[in-house]
Structure formats: structure tokens, C-alpha cells
Design an enzyme around this catalytic site. Structure first.
Site, PDB file in Angstrom:
ATOM      1  CB  ALA A 145      -0.925  -0.003   1.225  1.00  0.00           C
ATOM      2  CD  GLU A 164       8.982  -1.179   6.105  1.00  0.00           C
ATOM      3  OE1 GLU A 164       8.986  -1.957   7.080  1.00  0.00           O
ATOM      4  OE2 GLU A 164       7.950  -0.800   5.524  1.00  0.00           O
ATOM      5  CB  THR A 173       2.894  -6.723  -0.339  1.00  0.00           C
ATOM      6  OG1 THR A 173       1.921  -5.834   0.218  1.00  0.00           O
ATOM      7  CG2 THR A 173       2.542  -6.992  -1.795  1.00  0.00           C
ATOM      8  N   GLY A 178      -0.048 -13.140  -3.550  1.00  0.00           N
ATOM      9  CA  GLY A 178      -0.171 -12.167  -4.635  1.00  0.00           C
ATOM     10  C   GLY A 178      -1.471 -12.191  -5.401  1.00  0.00           C
ATOM     11  NE  ARG A 421      -8.369 -16.238   2.504  1.00  0.00           N
ATOM     12  CZ  ARG A 421      -7.434 -15.401   2.072  1.00  0.00           C
ATOM     13  NH1 ARG A 421      -7.176 -14.301   2.765  1.00  0.00           N
ATOM     14  NH2 ARG A 421      -6.767 -15.642   0.966  1.00  0.00           N
ATOM     15  CG  HIS A 534      -6.485  -8.771   6.333  1.00  0.00           C
ATOM     16  ND1 HIS A 534      -5.721  -8.441   5.229  1.00  0.00           N
ATOM     17  CD2 HIS A 534      -7.288  -7.705   6.554  1.00  0.00           C
ATOM     18  CE1 HIS A 534      -6.063  -7.233   4.811  1.00  0.00           C
ATOM     19  NE2 HIS A 534      -7.011  -6.768   5.599  1.00  0.00           N
ATOM     20  CD  GLU A 563      -3.614  -6.435   7.678  1.00  0.00           C
ATOM     21  OE1 GLU A 563      -3.933  -7.233   8.577  1.00  0.00           O
ATOM     22  OE2 GLU A 563      -2.661  -6.629   6.901  1.00  0.00           O
ATOM     23  CB  ALA A 578      -5.553  -8.374   0.945  1.00  0.00           C
TER      24      ALA A 578
END
Length: 597
Positions: A145, A164, A173, A178, A421, A534, A563, A578
Site C-alpha cells: 500500500a 519503513e 505483500t 499475490g 476463510r 488479516h 490494512e 487484499a
């Protein structure tokens, strides 16, 4: 701290070579070590006084994480002629493995104890940043993101800084499969798949138990294909056929042509490397708080260098984007807010997490709340059925894909493998020991040395003890200590579904042309457990990715994506949504941050 022109290769650290007095017996020395994913061999070539080359050709470390750590550390060791280099944050196991192997190889090369002691001395010296750095847009978080936001902000005309916390870019990610959900008439029509944006919207809402924000869900499903095409414009290639990710509910999941979600990260890094004058990424920089001016506008952040502890203000003339991920690894927080779908289950220390422990702490959510942001949906936690026992990481045989069944310790199928899920995970919790096996055969793994889409070989999974293998079902049942008649019945029922001769009471249907009957070995059983995957709650945003306060008003200068946000997926996220989310809202966050609106 590394200051990078996004390839995470250029360091501000200064150092002096320690070679000279050190002497070796020239040659190439090999050491086999246990890596994060599988054992691998490290080959170290030395001359009389110099470490010349470090190679690791058979490693299966995670693309974008462990493999980056191997490259970064080996380059440092050779450049500095020193083993006293810091581990790569987020790849600690791989870092220790490489340095340990090099040390043993040098011992084979007859290095003296005194020379080894000198080589082990810390050689890290970090150049300090100014107390204040100015730019147009600051992006907090270098995952999918964040990098999407950064690229979009630059395309809109902004100068961008990315901060970061880990030592590598990519975040969660990097370690995802993917899958990208998008209604794609061009690809789907060739497979005879009927689909529509409205159907994608309805399934996303229903899969999330009807509590997602309709405006945000519409924006996601309306713009997913455009986001996919944007990625293609940056060089990402997708496979020509779409599939169904675990819990996706429909065949609209696009897979990158090259392995894993790191494909997207590589594309962003390539873009960012091509625009070095306007974009900079700092790794190992932990953002601690947001800066607000007297008018209530967010104008920057305060960040700490993980290595030196020094603090820098990063000021943003136009906007700050929060893209720090979720809070799945923050056990205390997830226990505190677990009042939703999984309220009847203990999500404490006994349950692992698929995301990086150091980054998935909810820091962006906490920072946003401190400046007045409205936090929503925190009880919406997703548990995935593909966890590795003991770690919770999503490794080895994956639950996504075709030609696999789920069996419990008694050898029985217990759930429709194509279910959502939350349904899958609750079904696993109900099994003996809250565990089960993913059972596959040669249809999924063509040979012991065949490398799957995640870079793993069956041979290594077996050697690590993660997979039980057998040429026949009888032998497999004996190894797993389960009734062979149950195991055979499970396979027969699955094959009947595929052949169209058996109506499965669990609801499984053959929906893909790649669904095939599993009739012969070798058979492979991989044990799995539920794992936190998640967190769907976070900062409330609008369709412009602007963060809203508790009164529903925009907080000027503050944007969020991925997220870190809430309201998009409801209380259960569809598999494959996602990546569509982080790219779609990451892109819009970057565009609006660059405009300063």
C-alpha cells in the site's frame, strides 16, 4: 538505517576495511545451514587476505525478504571484510544463518582466533540525518500500500519520502501469494467465466457479513481492474488465466506471472529507482508520531533510527500517508478487541500470525487515533486455515489452488475447501487438536525437485519434517496413524465431485477446468493450523483515502491505505481482495496526498 534509492542497496553507513593482517588458506569452503524456509549451502571463497565471494545457490529463502537479506549481508561482509554487521530487520533467522555459515567457512580456511575476534567486532557506523527533512509527501510504511501510494504521488507530481520500519521494503505483500481479485472480461471470457462488478460487490459485502462500508466496497470493486492495469503499466505481468484464491468465492483471482506478492514490490522498486531525484526510501526508520499544526493539519512525522536511536522530523508540505499494515502480530491488542467473528476462540499466544511480528503491531492505527482519527471495526479479525504449526506463518503447501483436500486426524474431510476463510477456520478449530492436513499428490507437485509458485520444493518440505509423504494411501494412513478406510473414502468422495457423480454434503463443487481426480501417489500431507492473517479494522477513510475524525470530518493532510484502514472488508475478507485493496486505495491515497486536498 539505510537510505535507499528504493533498491535498498545504498547505505549511509561509513566504514573502514579491516583486511590486511587477516590471513586465510586460499580456497572455496562450504557450509550447510538451516535457513528460514529450508537448509541451504553457503560457499565462501577467500584469498590470502581477503573474503572474495559468498554464494548460496540452492537457498529457498523467501523472495523479497530472506533472499534480500542474503544479498545485503554478503555485500556488506565483502565490502567491509567484517562479520560485525547488523542483521536485516525482518529477516533475522536468515541473517544469523548466513553469518554463522561464513564464520564456520572462515574457520575451515584456518583463520586465527585473534583474526576471527577482529572480524566479529561491530563495523557499523551510521551517518546521521539532519534534525529535519522536508518533502511534499511522506509515506509511512514501505509495503504494498505504501509503495503504491508513493508511486501514485510521484506520478501526480510530488516529491516523496518513504519510511519503513523493517530492513527491507515490501511488508506483508512480500510474503503473500499475490492473488488480485478483479472482474476482467478479457481474461474471464476466454475461460467461460461469467462475472460482473455487481457480483464482486455483492460477494464482498456478503462475505464480510454485510458490515462493510458500501461506498468503499463499491470503489474497490469498481476500480479493481483499473488498478490491475495500472500495475501492468508499471511492468507487472499476470498469468493469462484467473483462478480462485482460498476464500475468494469466485474465479476472478489474478496471479502474477512470477512468484508471490514480491512481484509487485519489484515493480515498485524498479519505478522508484528510475526516479531517484524525487523519491527516497529510508529503511529501519520507525515512525513514532504524527505532527499537527495549530490549524489541525497533519504536516509531518517524527521517526527514530532503529540503529542509532536518533530522531528526525520528516515534514510534508502536502500530505502524510499511513500505510503501516494491521495489528495481527500484536497479541495483547487482538485479544483486547476480539469481540467479533472469532470471539468464541482464543487468539492469544497460542495462535500465530502470517505477518511480520515487528511491523504488524497496529502502529499507524494508534498514531492516527492520537490525532483524532475515528477507528472502526477493530473486532474484525481474519483467521486463515493455512498456518504452520508453531509459527503461524503461511509456508509449505498452500491451501489455495486446485487438487487438494482437507482431512482431519481421523482421515475425514470436514469442510467445503472452497468456503470463505472464516468458515474454513472455524471448521478447523472444531477438529481434534484444532488441526488438519492439506492432502495433495503429484498433480500439485510434479516431482520432489519441482519448485512451486512460492519457491519451495517438496524435497525440502519433507526433509524439514513439515510434510509426510508416501507412495500409497495405505502407507500414508499408517504414517499419520489414521484409519485408511476413512482416508480412501475422503479421496473417493472428492473424485466423485470432480467426476460429477457425487453430491458433496459439505458443498464442494467442481468449478474449474483444472480440477482433476486424485487417483495415485506419491501422496503428500502437510499439517496446518489456524493463524491470524488479516485485521479488517483500522482508521476510517472516505473514497479519497482521507482519514476521518470521530465526527466524520476529514483530518487535513492525513491519508491512509491498506490494512491500516477499516470499513472495506467487513468482518471477513475475501481471499484475493487484499491486494486489490492496497493497490486501489494506495493509489488514490497517493494521488490525493500529492494534491494536498
Amino acid at each position: 538505517m539505510l537510505r535507499t534509492k528504493i533498491s535498498v542497496a545504498v547505505s549511509l553507513a561509513s566504514f573502514a576495511l579491516t583486511a590486511g593482517a587477516v590471513t586465510f588458506t586460499p580456497g572455496t569452503y562450504k557450509e550447510k545451514v538451516g535457513g528460514h524456509n529450508a537448509p541451504f549451502t553457503v560457499m565462501v571463497t577467500v584469498g590470502n587476505n581477503k573474503i572474495e565471494k559468498i554464494e548460496y545457490p540452492d537457498n529457498l529463502e523467501t523472495i523479497g525478504v530472506g533472499r534480500v537479506a542474503l544479498d545485503k549481508l554478503s555485500q556488506k561482509i565483502i565490502a567491509r571484510q567484517s562479520l560485525g554487521v547488523d542483521n536485516v530487520t525482518g529477516a533475522t533467522i536468515t541473517s544469523f544463518a548466513l553469518k554463522g555459515a561464513v564464520k564456520k567457512a572462515l574457520e575451515q580456511a584456518k583463520i586465527s582466533a585473534e583474526d576471527m575476534a577482529n572480524l566479529l567486532k561491530n563495523s557499523e557506523k551510521y551517518t546521521e540525518l539532519p534534525a529535519e527533512v522536508k518533502t511534499d509527501v511522506v509515506v509511512v510504511g514501505g509495503g504494498g500500500a505504501g509503495l503504491a501510494s508513493a508511486a501514485a504521488a510521484h506520478q501526480t507530481g510530488a516529491r516523496v519520502l518513504i519510511l519503513e520500519k523493517l530492513g527491507v521494503l515490501g511488508g506483508s505483500t512480500n510474503v503473500c501469494e499475490g492473488g488480485f481479485n478483479a472482474v476482467d472480461p478479457e481474461r474471464q471470457s476466454k475461460q467461460g467465466i461469467e462475472d460482473s462488478i455487481q457480483k464482486h460487490y455483492e460477494q464482498t459485502m456478503e462475505g464480510g457479513h454485510g458490515i462493510g462500508n458500501p461506498k468503499l466496497v463499491h470503489y474497490l470493486t469498481d476500480n479493481a481492474l483499473d488498478s490491475l492495469h495500472w500495475l501492468e503499466s508499471l511492468g507487472v505481468q499476470f498469468k493469462p488465466e484467473v483462478v480462485t484464491a482460498t476464500g475468494a468465492l469466485w474465479q476472478r483471482t489474478h496471479r502474477p506471472a512470477t512468484p508471490s506478492g514480491n512481484t509487485y514490490i519489484r515493480a515498485f522498486e524498479k519505478y522508484l529507482n528510475a526516479h531517484q531525484n524525487d523519491m527516497t526510501a529510508y529503511t529501519d526508520m520507525e515512525v513514532q508520531s504524527l505532527i499537527k499544526n495549530e490549524k489541525g493539519r497533519v504536516i509531518g512525522v517524527i521517526a527514530k533510527n532503529n540503529h542509532t536511536g536518533k530522531v528526525t522530523k520528516f515534514m510534508a508540505d502536502k500530505g502524510v500517508v499511513l500505510a503501516t499494515g494491521g495489528f495481527g502480530a500484536n497479541v495483547a491488542l487482538r485479544q483486547k478487541v476480539n469481540t467479533g467473528v472469532f470471539k468464541d476462540y482464543d487468539l492469544g499466544k497460542g495462535i500465530g500470525c502470517t505477518n511480520f511480528n515487528k511491523s504488524a503491531q497496529g502502529s499507524g492505527i494508534i498514531m492516527g487515533e492520537k490525532v483524532g482519527a475515528h477507528v472502526i471495526g477493530m473486532s474484525d479479525i481474519q483467521v486463515h486455515p493455512c498456518g504452520t504449526p508453531g509459527t503461524g506463518l503461511m509456508e509449505m503447501v498452500r491451501t489455495s489452488g486446485r487438487n487438494r483436500i482437507f482431512i482431519n486426524k481421523d482421515g475425514n474431510r470436514f469442510v467445503n475447501e472452497g468456503a470463505a476463510r472464516d468458515v474454513l477456520s472455524k471448521a478447523v478449530f472444531a477438529q481434534p487438536g484444532a488441526t488438519y492436513y492439506v492432502l495433495v499428490n503429484h498433480l500439485r507437485y510434479l516431482s520432489l525437485d519441482w519448485v512451486d509458485a512460492n519457491g519451495a520444493r517438496m524435497k525440502d518440505m519433507i526433509d524439514l519434517g513439515r510434510v509426510v509423504s508416501a507412495p500409497t494411501l495405505e502407507e500414508l494412513a499408517k504414517k499419520l496413524d489414521m484409519p485408511v478406510e476413512n482416508l480412501k473414502k475422503s479421496i473417493a468422495n472428492y473424485n466423485g465431485v470432480i467426476a460429477g457423480t457425487y453430491k458433496d454434503p459439505l458443498g464442494l463443487r467442481a468449478t474449474d477446468k483444472d480440477d482433476k481426480q486424485m487417483t495415485e501417489g506419491p501422496w503428500y500431507a502437510c499439517q496446518k493450523v489456524p493463524t491470524v492473517h488479516h485485521t479488517m479494522g483500522g482508521l476510517e477513510i472516505n473514497v479519497n483515502a482521507q482519514v476521518l475524525d470521530v465526527n466524520g470530518k476529514v483530518i487535513p493532510g492525513l491519508y491512509a491505505a491498506g490494512e491500516t484502514t477499516g470499513g472495506i472488508h467487513g468482518s471477513n475478507r475475501l481471499g484475493g481482495n487484499a491486494v486489490a485493496d492496497i493497490i486501489t486505495f494506495g493509489r488514490v491515497a497517493g494521488i490525493h496526498a500529492a494534491k494536498g486536498i
